[in-house]
Design a protein around this motif. Structure first.
Motif, PDB file in Angstrom:
ATOM      1  N   PHE A 178      34.353  10.378   3.495  1.00  0.00           N
ATOM      2  CA  PHE A 178      34.305   8.936   3.801  1.00  0.00           C
ATOM      3  C   PHE A 178      33.880   8.667   5.240  1.00  0.00           C
ATOM      4  O   PHE A 178      33.560   7.558   5.594  1.00  0.00           O
ATOM      5  CB  PHE A 178      35.671   8.305   3.519  1.00  0.00           C
ATOM      6  CG  PHE A 178      36.641   8.389   4.652  1.00  0.00           C
ATOM      7  CD1 PHE A 178      36.858   7.297   5.478  1.00  0.00           C
ATOM      8  CD2 PHE A 178      37.331   9.560   4.918  1.00  0.00           C
ATOM      9  CE1 PHE A 178      37.751   7.363   6.528  1.00  0.00           C
ATOM     10  CE2 PHE A 178      38.213   9.641   5.965  1.00  0.00           C
ATOM     11  CZ  PHE A 178      38.423   8.539   6.773  1.00  0.00           C
ATOM     12  N   GLN A 179      33.868   9.727   6.057  1.00  0.00           N
ATOM     13  CA  GLN A 179      33.470   9.527   7.446  1.00  0.00           C
ATOM     14  C   GLN A 179      31.996   9.167   7.576  1.00  0.00           C
ATOM     15  O   GLN A 179      31.576   8.605   8.570  1.00  0.00           O
ATOM     16  CB  GLN A 179      33.702  10.811   8.240  1.00  0.00           C
ATOM     17  CG  GLN A 179      35.123  11.273   8.233  1.00  0.00           C
ATOM     18  CD  GLN A 179      35.244  12.603   8.923  1.00  0.00           C
ATOM     19  OE1 GLN A 179      35.436  12.681  10.115  1.00  0.00           O
ATOM     20  NE2 GLN A 179      35.081  13.668   8.177  1.00  0.00           N
ATOM     21  N   ARG A 204      35.710  -2.481  11.912  1.00  0.00           N
ATOM     22  CA  ARG A 204      34.437  -2.485  11.193  1.00  0.00           C
ATOM     23  C   ARG A 204      33.688  -3.789  11.439  1.00  0.00           C
ATOM     24  O   ARG A 204      32.470  -3.817  11.536  1.00  0.00           O
ATOM     25  CB  ARG A 204      34.688  -2.305   9.702  1.00  0.00           C
ATOM     26  CG  ARG A 204      33.386  -2.122   8.967  1.00  0.00           C
ATOM     27  CD  ARG A 204      33.599  -1.776   7.530  1.00  0.00           C
ATOM     28  NE  ARG A 204      32.312  -1.568   6.898  1.00  0.00           N
ATOM     29  CZ  ARG A 204      32.117  -1.650   5.603  1.00  0.00           C
ATOM     30  NH1 ARG A 204      33.105  -1.915   4.807  1.00  0.00           N
ATOM     31  NH2 ARG A 204      30.933  -1.447   5.098  1.00  0.00           N
ATOM     32  N   PHE A 227      44.940   8.330   8.068  1.00  0.00           N
ATOM     33  CA  PHE A 227      43.735   7.758   8.670  1.00  0.00           C
ATOM     34  C   PHE A 227      42.713   7.408   7.595  1.00  0.00           C
ATOM     35  O   PHE A 227      41.983   6.430   7.698  1.00  0.00           O
ATOM     36  CB  PHE A 227      43.112   8.729   9.672  1.00  0.00           C
ATOM     37  CG  PHE A 227      43.925   8.891  10.921  1.00  0.00           C
ATOM     38  CD1 PHE A 227      44.508   7.789  11.528  1.00  0.00           C
ATOM     39  CD2 PHE A 227      44.102  10.126  11.495  1.00  0.00           C
ATOM     40  CE1 PHE A 227      45.254   7.919  12.673  1.00  0.00           C
ATOM     41  CE2 PHE A 227      44.843  10.279  12.648  1.00  0.00           C
ATOM     42  CZ  PHE A 227      45.429   9.175  13.237  1.00  0.00           C
ATOM     43  N   LYS A 228      42.685   8.225   6.561  1.00  0.00           N
ATOM     44  CA  LYS A 228      41.745   7.957   5.478  1.00  0.00           C
ATOM     45  C   LYS A 228      42.120   6.652   4.788  1.00  0.00           C
ATOM     46  O   LYS A 228      41.261   5.854   4.431  1.00  0.00           O
ATOM     47  CB  LYS A 228      41.766   9.111   4.475  1.00  0.00           C
ATOM     48  CG  LYS A 228      40.619   9.026   3.488  1.00  0.00           C
ATOM     49  CD  LYS A 228      40.519  10.249   2.623  1.00  0.00           C
ATOM     50  CE  LYS A 228      39.363  10.104   1.671  1.00  0.00           C
ATOM     51  NZ  LYS A 228      39.190  11.245   0.817  1.00  0.00           N
ATOM     52  N   HIS A 277      40.827   3.959   6.720  1.00  0.00           N
ATOM     53  CA  HIS A 277      39.387   4.099   6.974  1.00  0.00           C
ATOM     54  C   HIS A 277      39.077   4.253   8.456  1.00  0.00           C
ATOM     55  O   HIS A 277      38.093   3.723   8.947  1.00  0.00           O
ATOM     56  CB  HIS A 277      38.616   2.907   6.409  1.00  0.00           C
ATOM     57  CG  HIS A 277      38.603   2.892   4.933  1.00  0.00           C
ATOM     58  ND1 HIS A 277      37.622   3.498   4.195  1.00  0.00           N
ATOM     59  CD2 HIS A 277      39.456   2.374   4.053  1.00  0.00           C
ATOM     60  CE1 HIS A 277      37.891   3.338   2.922  1.00  0.00           C
ATOM     61  NE2 HIS A 277      38.994   2.663   2.802  1.00  0.00           N
ATOM     62  N   ASP A 278      39.943   4.948   9.154  1.00  0.00           N
ATOM     63  CA  ASP A 278      39.723   5.159  10.578  1.00  0.00           C
ATOM     64  C   ASP A 278      39.004   6.494  10.750  1.00  0.00           C
ATOM     65  O   ASP A 278      39.626   7.546  10.839  1.00  0.00           O
ATOM     66  CB  ASP A 278      41.078   5.151  11.298  1.00  0.00           C
ATOM     67  CG  ASP A 278      40.915   5.251  12.811  1.00  0.00           C
ATOM     68  OD1 ASP A 278      39.819   5.629  13.258  1.00  0.00           O
ATOM     69  OD2 ASP A 278      41.885   4.954  13.519  1.00  0.00           O
ATOM     70  N   ARG A 279      37.679   6.448  10.808  1.00  0.00           N
ATOM     71  CA  ARG A 279      36.898   7.681  10.839  1.00  0.00           C
ATOM     72  C   ARG A 279      37.084   8.462  12.123  1.00  0.00           C
ATOM     73  O   ARG A 279      37.116   9.687  12.133  1.00  0.00           O
ATOM     74  CB  ARG A 279      35.412   7.346  10.752  1.00  0.00           C
ATOM     75  CG  ARG A 279      35.044   6.787   9.459  1.00  0.00           C
ATOM     76  CD  ARG A 279      34.041   5.701   9.659  1.00  0.00           C
ATOM     77  NE  ARG A 279      33.805   5.083   8.369  1.00  0.00           N
ATOM     78  CZ  ARG A 279      32.635   5.062   7.784  1.00  0.00           C
ATOM     79  NH1 ARG A 279      31.592   5.559   8.367  1.00  0.00           N
ATOM     80  NH2 ARG A 279      32.503   4.508   6.624  1.00  0.00           N
ATOM     81  N   TYR A 314      40.352  10.160  12.075  1.00  0.00           N
ATOM     82  CA  TYR A 314      40.305  11.142  10.999  1.00  0.00           C
ATOM     83  C   TYR A 314      39.526  12.372  11.471  1.00  0.00           C
ATOM     84  O   TYR A 314      39.957  13.513  11.295  1.00  0.00           O
ATOM     85  CB  TYR A 314      39.647  10.529   9.771  1.00  0.00           C
ATOM     86  CG  TYR A 314      39.532  11.481   8.602  1.00  0.00           C
ATOM     87  CD1 TYR A 314      40.537  11.573   7.664  1.00  0.00           C
ATOM     88  CD2 TYR A 314      38.409  12.298   8.454  1.00  0.00           C
ATOM     89  CE1 TYR A 314      40.449  12.444   6.605  1.00  0.00           C
ATOM     90  CE2 TYR A 314      38.299  13.175   7.397  1.00  0.00           C
ATOM     91  CZ  TYR A 314      39.319  13.247   6.469  1.00  0.00           C
ATOM     92  OH  TYR A 314      39.222  14.116   5.421  1.00  0.00           O
ATOM     93  N   GLY A 315      38.388  12.109  12.089  1.00  0.00           N
ATOM     94  CA  GLY A 315      37.552  13.192  12.587  1.00  0.00           C
ATOM     95  C   GLY A 315      38.294  14.069  13.570  1.00  0.00           C
ATOM     96  O   GLY A 315      38.195  15.303  13.539  1.00  0.00           O
ATOM     97  N   PHE A 361      40.852  16.015  11.717  1.00  0.00           N
ATOM     98  CA  PHE A 361      40.155  16.984  10.876  1.00  0.00           C
ATOM     99  C   PHE A 361      39.708  18.208  11.675  1.00  0.00           C
ATOM    100  O   PHE A 361      39.759  19.339  11.187  1.00  0.00           O
ATOM    101  CB  PHE A 361      38.955  16.324  10.207  1.00  0.00           C
ATOM    102  CG  PHE A 361      38.190  17.244   9.313  1.00  0.00           C
ATOM    103  CD1 PHE A 361      38.725  17.637   8.100  1.00  0.00           C
ATOM    104  CD2 PHE A 361      36.954  17.746   9.689  1.00  0.00           C
ATOM    105  CE1 PHE A 361      38.033  18.501   7.278  1.00  0.00           C
ATOM    106  CE2 PHE A 361      36.259  18.607   8.870  1.00  0.00           C
ATOM    107  CZ  PHE A 361      36.802  18.983   7.667  1.00  0.00           C
ATOM    108  N   ARG A 362      39.302  17.978  12.915  1.00  0.00           N
ATOM    109  CA  ARG A 362      38.873  19.103  13.760  1.00  0.00           C
ATOM    110  C   ARG A 362      40.004  20.108  13.953  1.00  0.00           C
ATOM    111  O   ARG A 362      39.805  21.315  13.843  1.00  0.00           O
ATOM    112  CB  ARG A 362      38.425  18.600  15.126  1.00  0.00           C
ATOM    113  CG  ARG A 362      37.086  17.951  15.079  1.00  0.00           C
ATOM    114  CD  ARG A 362      36.596  17.696  16.461  1.00  0.00           C
ATOM    115  NE  ARG A 362      35.174  17.970  16.508  1.00  0.00           N
ATOM    116  CZ  ARG A 362      34.529  18.303  17.593  1.00  0.00           C
ATOM    117  NH1 ARG A 362      35.154  18.447  18.719  1.00  0.00           N
ATOM    118  NH2 ARG A 362      33.231  18.518  17.553  1.00  0.00           N
ATOM    119  N   ARG A 414      40.706  21.814  10.649  1.00  0.00           N
ATOM    120  CA  ARG A 414      39.669  22.802  10.338  1.00  0.00           C
ATOM    121  C   ARG A 414      39.874  24.069  11.165  1.00  0.00           C
ATOM    122  O   ARG A 414      39.745  25.185  10.664  1.00  0.00           O
ATOM    123  CB  ARG A 414      38.311  22.173  10.660  1.00  0.00           C
ATOM    124  CG  ARG A 414      37.133  22.941  10.154  1.00  0.00           C
ATOM    125  CD  ARG A 414      35.859  22.194  10.438  1.00  0.00           C
ATOM    126  NE  ARG A 414      35.713  21.914  11.859  1.00  0.00           N
ATOM    127  CZ  ARG A 414      34.756  21.166  12.369  1.00  0.00           C
ATOM    128  NH1 ARG A 414      33.870  20.584  11.576  1.00  0.00           N
ATOM    129  NH2 ARG A 414      34.666  20.964  13.656  1.00  0.00           N
TER     130      ARG A 414
END
Lengths: 227, 553
Positions: free
Chosen positions: A74-75, B337, B491-492, B495-497, B500-501, B504-505, B508
């Motif tokens: 979704f990113q 957004r 975060f998903k 919808h906070d990308r 989230y990113g 996610f880092r 990962r």
């Protein structure tokens, strides 16, 4: 008979000839996307491509599109999946594709093009291959990328799209045996042609519904009078 | 049988109770869509009420002899509320005691002391006799020069024989911490400053600078004063931005001009298809004026802009809310957004369709800002990141919390005050439990109490499960606690990308560290497998070649 060919035949002896041809035409896409000028020429003029393979690519393209909407992280994609009608989306991809092919074919006489409808459709379908082979892995890749690494995603995406456009251009050039300038003009004409086709379709359907309405009302009137 | 009877009894009780619950909801007076928020897909989502009306101040409730007439602005200093009663050329000073507002005084005149008289007369653009002396009336009062372009003989009277000056269409007021009162006295073409005893202190009048069009009247409409006494005036008919005065009254230029906006089509039409005569008839592309201004505690000016069309909202050309820094740039943070533009959708057929038009804005001490939309009478709240907190209010009459022509908003602590120009009332809103929780959570976060903040956000979620800020708030705290997977899920949800990113880092990295053995193993297997396949093929080929040769021989 060269030794390589007969050897290939020997290895692939057990395969059904039609299946073999299908496989060959499918794999020929690899040659087309890397050597578009040669590839497209042979595709239609040397019968190296097949309609079955072309259909496969169109189907794969549609499948890729749906998978992309569903499984891209979704990113990188803002699609309200809950509001999407897949058939509608497919129609919105397929219809322009077919109408543009049709328009191009209709105008090929005007431009002295050599291609038949089948050839145009085939070339355009083969031009979709980079989209499939890049976007499918890209769905997976998007799920191991973080938001600030989005540049990879966008670059790959742009490459796939530009590649397709380039292939479509070369495809038309080779199918019709045009020069680049003439191809450009014919593309512009094709877009207008597609608009005309859509307009005619619209008029046709509206007339059809009018005619239908006329006859139903007439039938009702008669039934009403008779009873 | 017994069971049956019990069931019937329960049913009977329910049938009696059911209408009561409905009645209760109606008595409450708030429809379920009074407060709402927009989700990620710009769909309207109902929300618990963040603010509710606690009081409405009318002329009658203040026991005013003369009722308010088209009041234009509010100002709050500590517990004092100032209402600019423009139609009556006066300013009402109210003070809040507990929850009540009481009238302190009516400010409708300024006394000019003998020591200040000369300064006042020199600064005012008074009418003069031919010999250079000031023209006075029979009763000894002085008059301004008639307005530019008017055929009148005299301008408004500005000084009586008792050295008192009155307001003429005052539009805005500002009070500094010492109690000095600044009034944008529009039709007297001045900003007049008085001390807390209503004695004249200073005058800001039309700049004599060449950058200021001398053929134009100085009509101060709105004003803000910064901590060092600089005055920023939003004047009518001036599109170069805000007029800036130093504390001593010198004009030091314009700031924050609204950039010119026009679309390509207009440009082509004007330049290539219009005759010279037509063009000269039409106004040139000019920047528009701001609607209202507010200065926050850091000295940044928030300006609202209402002169734009719906089309301008598409690519955020309109920028209805701006935060202007010292050099005049818009530095408003927009991390949502959608930029802070008010309503994202409206019913096209309704009488009040069209984009939200913010007539005023106020910035709370926690940097959240609230703007009042006149189109649909709504208050929009945004956090410092530009994320919409809530929207509430509606247009209407004869009910609490509805507005006919809302044109000013102020805050007192976290309470909001909204002025209605037509209804001549001030509506006082106080945050509900829900609103307070949101404030509390963001304050805790700013203070560094991350766990506390997350707990508060949990409570917010219990009241409103659609609240994205709460998901982000909890997610942040999870991320701090190194629970990346949970953080990612939250975060998903919001919808906070960006966040989230980030989560996610980490996720990962940990995953790779944990599974590095498997990754290497799989790669190794693949390599071996492809090698084996190649070998098998080669062998097959050789066998075939051998057989082929045999056949040929």
């Amino acid at each position: 008979m060269s030794i390589t060919k007969s050897l290939n035949d020997a290895v692939a002896r057990r395969e059904h000839p039609r299946l073999r041809r299908y496989k060959e035409t499918l794999l020929y896409a690899k040659y087309v996307i890397f050597h578009p000028f040669d590839g497209f020429w042979d595709l239609v003029h040397e019968k190296r491509g097949s309609l079955a393979a072309a259909h496969t690519f169109v189907l794969l393209f549609l499948l890729t599109y749906v998978l992309k909407l569903m499984y891209t992280s979704f990113q990188f994609i803002t699609t309200a999946i809950q509001y999407i009608n897949i058939y509608e989306r497919w129609a919105s991809l397929l219809l322009p594709f077919l109408v543009l092919c049709l328009a191009n074919w209709s105008l090929s006489t005007l431009f002295d093009g050599k291609g038949r409808f089948k050839d145009i459709y085939m070339a355009m379908s083969y031009a979709l291959v980079p989209y499939i082979i890049i976007q499918l892995p890209l769905i997976l890749i998007s799920n191991v990328l973080a938001f600030d690494e989005g540049a990879f995603y966008t670059v790959l995406m742009s490459i796939s799209e530009l590649w397709c456009l380039f292939l479509a251009f070369v495809g038309l050039m080779e199918v019709h045996d045009f020069g680049p300038g003439k191809t450009l003009v014919s593309i512009v004409a094709t877009v207008f042609g597609a608009m005309v086709i859509l307009f005619l379709l619209l008029v046709f359907f509206s007339l059809l519904s009018d005619a239908f309405g006329y006859f139903t009302s007439m039938y009702r009137e008669i039934v009403f009078r008779l009873s | 049988m017994k069971k049956m009877r019990r069931l019937l009894a329960i049913l009977a009780v329910l049938t009696i109770l059911a209408p009561m619950t409905v009645a209760y909801a109606a008595e409450d007076g708030y429809s379920s869509t009074y407060t709402y928020n927009y989700d990620y897909w710009s769909e309207l989502r109902e929300s618990p009420d963040a603010y509710r009306v606690t009081d409405v101040i009318y002329s009658s409730s203040l026991a005013l002899e003369k009722a308010m007439r088209s009041p234009k602005s509010l100002f709050v200093r500590d517990q004092d509320l100032y209402i600019v009663d423009t139609g009556n050329n006066r300013i009402l000073q109210l003070t809040r005691i507990g929850t009540r507002f009481d009238l302190v005084r009516v400010i409708d005149q300024v006394t000019v002391g003998a020591d200040k008289l000369e300064e006042f007369m020199a600064a005012s653009d008074l009418m003069k006799n031919e010999d250079g002396t000031y023209l006075t009336d029979d009763d000894g009062s002085y008059y301004l020069k008639p307005p530019i372009g008017s055929a009148a003989e005299k301008g408004p009277m500005v000084l009586t024989s008792e050295n008192v000056t009155y307001f003429n269409n005052p539009n805005d007021v500002s009070v500094d911490p010492d109690g000095k009162i600044y009034v944008a006295d529009r039709d007297n073409n001045r900003v007049i400053v008085m001390n807390k005893d209503l004695e004249f202190v200073q005058l800001f009048t039309k700049p004599s600078d060449s950058t200021f069009d001398q053929n134009q009247a100085f009509l101060p409409n709105k004003l803000v004063v910064d901590t060092s006494g600089r005055v920023f005036v939003l004047a009518n008919n001036i599109n170069k931005g805000l007029v800036k005065f130093e504390a001593d009254g010198t004009f030091t230029g314009f700031i924050g001009a609204n950039p010119v906006t026009y679309n390509l089509w207009d440009y082509i039409w004007k330049t290539y298809f219009m005759t010279k005569e037509q063009r000269s008839q039409q106004a040139a592309f000019v920047p528009t004026e701001y609607q209202n201004i507010y200065i926050d505690k850091e000295g940044f000016i928030y300006a609202t802009n209402t002169s734009f069309s719906e089309y301008d909202l598409l690519w955020d050309n309109a920028k209805p809310i701006r935060r202007i820094n010292a050099v005049g740039q818009d530095i408003l943070v927009k991390n949502d957004r959608y930029p802070p533009i008010g309503d994202l959708e409206w019913v096209e057929q309704s009488s009040d369709h069209g984009p939200s038009k913010f007539y005023d804005i106020t910035v709370l001490d926690n940097d959240m800002y609230m703007a009042i939309d006149q189109t649909r009478g709504r208050v929009f709240g945004y956090d410092p990141q530009g994320i919409m907190l809530w929207s509430f209010g509606t247009t209407g009459v004869n009910a609490e919390g509805v507005f006919t022509r809302a044109n000013s908003i102020e805050h007192m602590g976290t309470d909001l005050l909204v002025l209605d120009e037509l209804d001549c009332s001030v509506t006082v809103f106080a945050p509900t439990e829900y609103g307070n929780l949101i404030y509390q959570a963001s304050e805790q976060y700013l203070r560094g109490d991350y766990d506390g903040s997350a707990e508060t956000w949990e409570k917010v979620l219990q009241l409103n499960a659609n609240y994205n800020l709460a998901f982000i708030g909890i997610g942040r705290s999870k991320m701090r606690a190194e629970e990346y997977e949970e953080a990612m899920a939250l975060f998903k949800m919001a919808h906070d990308r960006d966040n989230y990113g980030r989560a996610f880092r980490y996720y990962r990295k940990i995953w790779v560290e944990k599974n590095i053995l498997w990754v290497v193993l799989i790669i190794a297997v693949l390599v071996v497998f492809s090698f084996v396949r190649k070998t098998i093929r080669k062998v097959k080929w050789e066998v075939a070649a051998y057989e082929h040769n045999k056949v040929v021989k």
